[in-house]
Design a protein around this motif. Structure first.
Motif, short mmCIF file in Angstrom:
data_model
loop_
_atom_site.label_atom_id
_atom_site.label_comp_id
_atom_site.label_asym_id
_atom_site.label_seq_id
_atom_site.Cartn_x
_atom_site.Cartn_y
_atom_site.Cartn_z
N LEU A 23 28.21 70.05 13.30
CA LEU A 23 29.48 69.33 13.40
C LEU A 23 29.81 68.60 12.10
CD1 LEU A 23 28.82 68.10 16.99
CD2 LEU A 23 30.88 69.34 16.35
N ALA B 146 31.46 70.54 9.15
CA ALA B 146 32.91 70.72 9.18
C ALA B 146 33.68 69.40 9.06
CB ALA B 146 33.33 71.43 10.46
N ASP B 147 33.03 68.30 9.40
CA ASP B 147 33.69 66.99 9.38
C ASP B 147 32.63 65.95 9.00
OD1 ASP B 147 34.88 64.50 9.96
OD2 ASP B 147 36.05 65.36 11.60
N VAL C 279 33.64 62.42 14.53
CA VAL C 279 33.08 63.52 15.33
C VAL C 279 32.70 63.01 16.73
CG1 VAL C 279 31.11 65.09 15.58
CG2 VAL C 279 32.30 64.92 13.38
N CYS D 289 32.82 71.05 23.61
CA CYS D 289 32.07 71.67 22.52
C CYS D 289 31.48 72.99 23.01
CB CYS D 289 30.96 70.74 22.03
SG CYS D 289 30.05 71.35 20.60
N TYR E 156 32.16 75.08 17.92
CA TYR E 156 33.55 74.64 17.77
C TYR E 156 33.86 73.63 18.87
CZ TYR E 156 35.26 77.83 21.49
OH TYR E 156 35.48 78.49 22.68
N VAL F 170 39.33 71.42 16.62
CA VAL F 170 39.10 70.33 15.66
C VAL F 170 37.86 70.49 14.80
CG1 VAL F 170 40.44 68.59 16.90
CG2 VAL F 170 38.02 68.87 17.42
N ASN F 171 37.00 71.41 15.11
CA ASN F 171 35.77 71.52 14.34
C ASN F 171 35.21 72.93 14.54
OD1 ASN F 171 32.89 71.31 13.61
ND2 ASN F 171 33.23 69.11 13.56
N ALA G 57 32.07 75.29 12.76
CA ALA G 57 31.03 75.34 11.74
C ALA G 57 30.00 76.41 12.10
CB ALA G 57 30.34 73.99 11.59
N THR H 65 43.07 71.92 8.54
CA THR H 65 41.97 72.05 7.59
C THR H 65 42.39 71.48 6.24
OG1 THR H 65 40.25 73.57 6.81
CG2 THR H 65 42.53 74.39 6.77
#
Length: 150
Positions: free
Chosen positions: A17, A20-21, A27, A36, A49, A62-63, A65, A99
């Motif tokens: 997580l 990506a952020d 997060v 998730c 994701y 939103v995420n 990776a 992004t």
């Protein structure tokens, strides 16, 4: 590889997580409100994701990776396509994603998966992250917004 929703009480893959952020605070906040999903290969989580409902008809990815050793092997594309399918079967009409302006590979991936650019949130990363973020030698300042009708 299989993709499944994280079970209740199961620890989210924070290492992925945070790829990506970079904000653990942000997060953790959207994990409370979203779902998730994890990609598992040989009992090891290799990608993830998060889908976050933003309105009755819209959900945001939103995420996304993928662990470094599996990047470039199509896992990210499978995750994004799975997210689109999950949003569709959940009854959403639109899926959105944002992004960084410097996220060249991610911008290409989202467009290959059917997303279209809808706007730019100028200085988003300056306003919401206390430290400067750099990617591909470029400061991440603006959020590029994309969406797809389902």
């Amino acid at each position: 590889m299989r993709i499944r929703q994280l079970a209740a009480g199961e620890r989210p893959p924070m290492d992925l997580l945070l790829l990506a952020d970079p904000s653990e605070v942000i997060v953790k906040e959207y994990l409370l409100r979203g779902q998730c999903y994890v990609a598992v290969k040989e009992e090891k989580v290799i990608g993830e994701y998060v889908l976050l409902p933003t309105s009755p008809e819209t959900v945001e990815l939103v995420n996304v990776a993928v662990s470094e050793e599996y990047q470039g092997h199509g896992v990210g594309k499978k995750l994004v396509n799975h997210a689109v399918q999950q949003a569709r079967v959940s009854g959403y009409r639109t899926i959105e994603v944002g992004t960084g302006n410097s996220s060249v590979n991610q911008l290409a991936l989202y467009q290959k998966c059917g997303f279209r650019m809808t706007g730019i949130d100028r200085d988003f990363f300056i306003r919401h992250y206390p430290e400067e973020i750099y990617e591909n030698g470029i400061q991440v300042r603006d959020m590029v917004r994309l969406s797809q009708d389902l």
